[in-house]
Write a protein that holds these residues in place. Sequence first.
Motif, mmCIF file in Angstrom:
data_model
loop_
_atom_site.group_PDB
_atom_site.id
_atom_site.type_symbol
_atom_site.label_atom_id
_atom_site.label_comp_id
_atom_site.label_asym_id
_atom_site.label_seq_id
_atom_site.Cartn_x
_atom_site.Cartn_y
_atom_site.Cartn_z
ATOM 1 N N GLN A 1 2.548 10.064 9.767
ATOM 2 C CA GLN A 1 2.309 10.488 11.179
ATOM 3 C C GLN A 1 3.498 9.677 11.948
ATOM 4 O OE1 GLN A 1 -1.540 11.309 13.045
ATOM 5 N NE2 GLN A 1 -0.506 12.616 11.396
ATOM 6 N N PHE A 2 3.757 10.708 13.045
ATOM 7 C CA PHE A 2 4.953 10.252 13.719
ATOM 8 C C PHE A 2 6.384 9.985 12.866
ATOM 9 C CE2 PHE A 2 1.293 8.697 15.819
ATOM 10 C CZ PHE A 2 1.144 9.255 17.034
ATOM 11 N N GLY A 3 6.371 10.669 11.726
ATOM 12 C CA GLY A 3 7.627 10.596 10.896
ATOM 13 C C GLY A 3 7.561 9.741 9.751
ATOM 14 N N ILE A 4 6.460 8.895 9.726
ATOM 15 C CA ILE A 4 6.789 7.495 8.927
ATOM 16 C C ILE A 4 5.115 7.537 7.945
ATOM 17 C CG2 ILE A 4 8.330 6.352 10.017
ATOM 18 C CD1 ILE A 4 5.924 4.520 10.726
ATOM 19 N N GLU A 5 4.943 6.804 6.669
ATOM 20 C CA GLU A 5 3.817 6.823 6.178
ATOM 21 C C GLU A 5 2.767 5.807 7.315
ATOM 22 O OE1 GLU A 5 6.851 5.723 5.065
ATOM 23 O OE2 GLU A 5 6.951 6.088 3.055
ATOM 24 N N VAL A 6 1.695 6.370 7.209
ATOM 25 C CA VAL A 6 0.755 5.476 8.029
ATOM 26 C C VAL A 6 0.612 4.127 7.744
ATOM 27 C CG1 VAL A 6 -0.378 7.569 8.716
ATOM 28 C CG2 VAL A 6 -1.355 6.062 6.775
ATOM 29 N N GLY A 7 0.917 3.828 6.182
ATOM 30 C CA GLY A 7 0.593 2.305 5.628
ATOM 31 C C GLY A 7 1.355 1.577 6.343
ATOM 32 N N LYS A 8 2.669 2.142 6.974
ATOM 33 C CA LYS A 8 3.607 1.008 7.623
ATOM 34 C C LYS A 8 3.364 0.691 8.919
ATOM 35 C CE LYS A 8 7.429 2.123 4.246
ATOM 36 N NZ LYS A 8 8.537 2.826 4.256
ATOM 37 N N PHE A 9 2.266 1.277 9.568
ATOM 38 C CA PHE A 9 1.812 0.713 11.084
ATOM 39 C C PHE A 9 1.209 -0.595 10.754
ATOM 40 C CE2 PHE A 9 2.109 5.549 11.570
ATOM 41 C CZ PHE A 9 2.915 5.505 12.757
ATOM 42 N N GLU A 10 1.601 -1.546 11.618
ATOM 43 C CA GLU A 10 0.879 -2.979 11.513
ATOM 44 C C GLU A 10 -0.358 -2.954 11.589
ATOM 45 O OE1 GLU A 10 3.211 -5.573 13.663
ATOM 46 O OE2 GLU A 10 5.007 -5.474 12.497
ATOM 47 N N GLY A 11 -0.863 -2.044 12.643
ATOM 48 C CA GLY A 11 -2.281 -1.770 12.971
ATOM 49 C C GLY A 11 -3.082 -1.478 11.580
ATOM 50 N N VAL A 12 -2.515 -0.582 10.692
ATOM 51 C CA VAL A 12 -3.032 -0.135 9.450
ATOM 52 C C VAL A 12 -2.996 -1.145 8.482
ATOM 53 C CG1 VAL A 12 -2.976 1.638 7.446
ATOM 54 C CG2 VAL A 12 -2.841 2.464 9.859
ATOM 55 N N GLN A 13 -1.820 -1.784 8.558
ATOM 56 C CA GLN A 13 -1.604 -2.938 7.274
ATOM 57 C C GLN A 13 -2.430 -4.051 7.586
ATOM 58 O OE1 GLN A 13 2.472 -3.764 8.148
ATOM 59 N NE2 GLN A 13 3.188 -2.383 6.297
ATOM 60 N N GLU A 14 -3.033 -4.433 8.744
ATOM 61 C CA GLU A 14 -4.327 -5.445 8.857
ATOM 62 C C GLU A 14 -5.239 -5.091 8.104
ATOM 63 O OE1 GLU A 14 -4.837 -7.798 12.537
ATOM 64 O OE2 GLU A 14 -4.351 -5.937 13.363
ATOM 65 N N ALA A 15 -5.623 -3.558 8.008
ATOM 66 C CA ALA A 15 -6.887 -3.434 7.214
ATOM 67 C C ALA A 15 -6.452 -3.272 5.783
ATOM 68 C CB ALA A 15 -7.066 -1.951 7.708
ATOM 69 N N ASN B 1 -15.136 -0.357 4.609
ATOM 70 C CA ASN B 1 -15.246 0.053 6.053
ATOM 71 C C ASN B 1 -13.608 0.032 6.340
ATOM 72 O OD1 ASN B 1 -17.831 0.238 6.870
ATOM 73 N ND2 ASN B 1 -18.090 -2.021 7.436
ATOM 74 N N HIS B 2 -12.882 -0.728 6.048
ATOM 75 C CA HIS B 2 -11.602 -0.741 6.051
ATOM 76 C C HIS B 2 -10.866 0.497 5.719
ATOM 77 C CE1 HIS B 2 -11.186 -4.481 8.194
ATOM 78 N NE2 HIS B 2 -11.076 -5.105 7.203
ATOM 79 N N GLY B 3 -11.293 0.832 4.581
ATOM 80 C CA GLY B 3 -10.696 2.063 3.771
ATOM 81 C C GLY B 3 -11.097 3.433 4.820
ATOM 82 N N MET B 4 -12.412 3.436 5.168
ATOM 83 C CA MET B 4 -12.788 4.485 5.890
ATOM 84 C C MET B 4 -11.908 4.662 7.298
ATOM 85 S SD MET B 4 -15.132 6.255 4.347
ATOM 86 C CE MET B 4 -16.281 6.972 5.632
ATOM 87 N N ASP B 5 -11.738 3.476 7.791
ATOM 88 C CA ASP B 5 -10.687 3.255 9.028
ATOM 89 C C ASP B 5 -9.377 4.043 8.757
ATOM 90 O OD1 ASP B 5 -12.839 2.362 10.516
ATOM 91 O OD2 ASP B 5 -12.102 0.296 10.473
ATOM 92 N N VAL B 6 -8.904 3.735 7.582
ATOM 93 C CA VAL B 6 -7.605 4.398 7.270
ATOM 94 C C VAL B 6 -7.499 5.766 7.161
ATOM 95 C CG1 VAL B 6 -5.509 4.050 5.506
ATOM 96 C CG2 VAL B 6 -6.765 1.950 6.412
ATOM 97 N N LEU B 7 -8.689 6.166 6.249
ATOM 98 C CA LEU B 7 -8.769 7.508 5.785
ATOM 99 C C LEU B 7 -9.224 8.522 7.249
ATOM 100 C CD1 LEU B 7 -10.943 7.408 2.550
ATOM 101 C CD2 LEU B 7 -8.180 7.644 3.018
ATOM 102 N N LEU C 1 1.693 -7.739 2.385
ATOM 103 C CA LEU C 1 0.566 -7.069 1.533
ATOM 104 C C LEU C 1 0.117 -5.598 1.889
ATOM 105 C CD1 LEU C 1 -0.126 -9.539 -0.415
ATOM 106 C CD2 LEU C 1 -2.439 -9.303 0.690
ATOM 107 N N GLY C 2 0.455 -5.373 3.144
ATOM 108 C CA GLY C 2 0.238 -3.894 3.757
ATOM 109 C C GLY C 2 1.309 -2.998 3.141
ATOM 110 N N ASN C 3 2.479 -3.525 2.729
ATOM 111 C CA ASN C 3 3.538 -2.792 2.046
ATOM 112 C C ASN C 3 3.282 -2.544 0.518
ATOM 113 O OD1 ASN C 3 5.258 -2.028 4.101
ATOM 114 N ND2 ASN C 3 6.207 -4.028 4.217
ATOM 115 N N LEU C 4 2.968 -3.983 -0.118
ATOM 116 C CA LEU C 4 2.684 -3.915 -1.718
ATOM 117 C C LEU C 4 1.507 -2.830 -2.144
ATOM 118 C CD1 LEU C 4 2.788 -7.651 -2.548
ATOM 119 C CD2 LEU C 4 4.311 -5.883 -3.775
#
Length: 812
Positions: free
Chosen positions: A404-418, A465-471, A699-702
């Motif tokens: 999203q917005f040109g980068i992997e969603v897993g690199k957004f810090e909000g997503v990384q919290e989950a 629940n976190h997984g569902m939020d990310v998906l 950990l969000g990156n790992l």
Amino acid sequence: MSTLISIIVLSLVTAGIFYLQLPRRRGAVIFALTWLLAGTAEDAFLHPVALIVLLAILAVVLHSGFRRMVLSKPARKALQKMMPPMSATEKEALDAGTTWWEKDLFSGKPDWNQFDAIELSSLTEREQAFVDGEVDELCAMLDEWDIHHHRKDMPEEVWQFIKDKGFLGLIIPEEYGGLHFSPYAQSRVVSKIASRSTVASVSVMVPNSLGPGELLVKYGTKEQCDYWLPRLARGEEIPCFGLTSPEAGSDAGAIPDRGVVCRGEYKGEETLGIRLSFSKRWITLAPVATVVGLAFKLYDPDSLLGEGEERGICCALVPADLPGMEIGRRHNPGAAFMNGPLTGKDVFIPMELLIGGQDYIGRGWQMLAECLGAGRGISLPALSTAAGEMSYLTVGAFARIRRQFGIEVGKFEGVQEATAEIAGGAYMLEAYRAFVTRGLADGAPSVMTAMAKYHATETMRRLVNHGMDVLGGRGIQLGPRNFMALVYQTIPIAITVEGANILTRSMMIFGQGAIRCHPYLADELLAFEGEGEEVEARFDELFSAHLGHTFSTFSRAALLGVSGGLLGKVEQGDSFSRRWLKQLDRYCAVFAATADIALVTLGGDLKRREMLSARLGDAHSQLVIACAIIKYRQQQPVSEAGDLHAEYALRQSFAAINEALAALYRNMPQRWMGRLLKLKFFPYGFPVAAPDDDLIRKLGNLIMVPNPVREALSEAVYISDDPEDATGRINVTYQRLLEVERHYNLFLEAEAKGVISGSNLDELAASAVEKKVLTAEQAQKVADYDRLRYECLLTDAFDRQLDKVDIRIARP
């Protein structure tokens, strides 16, 4: 000023005596000498009244007769009024099961050498071969969407495979044709199946949890074992166990089902037996069971067994085809495993069908309490661990594939919290599984298995629940492509069965833990009963030892607190382990002292103050979890990724302890007491903080990249490599991304900068070759990946009746 200094010195010496746990006489001598020396600086300590106080203290410590008169005898009378009488069920529970490392932690001063000697279980060659062979073969046969939405059951060939390959006999000894796997192996089998199908895993785990098989192995007569166990192991009989009733779920001791001793006819002959009527609900495998284990209360109004009408709870093994049995209907628990009611009207059961025979009449609750550990400690944590690990693998991959917005969603810090919490939680679950099953290999630790059931299933709830939020929309749209939704639907099942989670947390964990794990409490409660010199002497011995224990843990916790933990000495393990074991040592002392003070100040009311009890249970549980994480990390190959996962999981665990203790101190009935305890034990605040943002980002990156933890977790689950399978599709796409990512990023960058152009993927790929951004081979691989990526992100579409899948979504 000298008086204050003398009081401080005397207090420190007293604390030191208890901190070092000096023998009673030696400690008394040191205390008396310090008192007298203080008198050289301050005459008040040598005043006649002060000397009388000193002599009284020494008399209480050293003279049992005086102590009994002024302390233990009045205390016993007061405590008898404060503490509710123990019910017969509670007394039986005391005799049921064992304790393990959780008891050492409750002592406030665990033996870290003993902890260092614990070796986590591993699979034997035979067990590993089964996991890699029969379990993988079964997993390949399973299609959860088809099972759940179309068949409402597993295909017949799957049922037959489960029976033929011994899946129903994991716990049955080999001499009876079973596999007799270790608790760890049982967990690995169940979790690998669960990573593919909840329905199949539940169908396998139930006969290997609380049920006829386990009860027969532990308590059955030779005749019962010789007849039933081979048939169960071969799958010729499908068992279920009827315990819960419409009005007796978690309160299993209140089952209303009633059996009456009488004479009746069985197989054409008159014999002594039981006339039983019952109504059971929510019984897994009941609709297809051929033999039913039943728990009921037995009465003997005609004294056919001797004197006494009420005979207590019994367990029997009842063929499903006996007259009066009604079986076959189904409940709908939200998943397609077999679950339904059992009812019986005037069913006649001969005495030979009582599990264990007549010798075990009235011992049913003890039998059940000891056997519930398998469901709580193996099966449900195995389901939870599988869900956590699959969330790690699939959501981590998705977070890297989805942009999203040109980068992997897993690199957004909000997503990384989950995603960081998914990563740390999955690591914790695997560690916890290994630790708890190791304890089960040594016995049946009922407290630790209750902890495992509650915290594993609650962690699963949080991670899924976190997984569902990310998906996002990819997670909520049902269909054969969805790899998360059916797991999400099963969460209420896991947190409900084997004791509802609310009651497990608020009543069982600390309610049982305080009695089973405290060094003295259980014996003291038993010493409340009876009268006479011997009973009073026994209580005095226990009570004085209990007081010494309380002062010792309080002194240790206070001195470790004021020193910032510097007085703690733990030498076991490497530098990582020692750092965390020192914190655990301190927190154990705090927990033990806090628990004792809560028990003393609240007495029997603590049983009714369920929120306070739950917080103490949370703290105790998290101490066990932290130990599991440390032990698991010690026995894995050392890696930076492993240390980061362990660090996060440990900080989460200690943060939970901090939260539990803070809430407990705030809400103690004596608010000043809570404030005092927090000030004494944590004068500089809680010493361990929750994960910081930097650790969350790491950990969000790992979780999105190959690392040793991902590899270890992958070994415990089944990941398909079929691109048409729900999990296989995302796995294949992720693996392809790893191969082409560098070139794919060049492709995307060139497109964003306008270096290449085109109205569709093929034109863009051709432009990349023309502009020499990529070679023809690289462009083809990038285009092939991008098609997989797009396909991976699609959700299922159906016809208007939501019956047939009909994708037909054109790519723009």
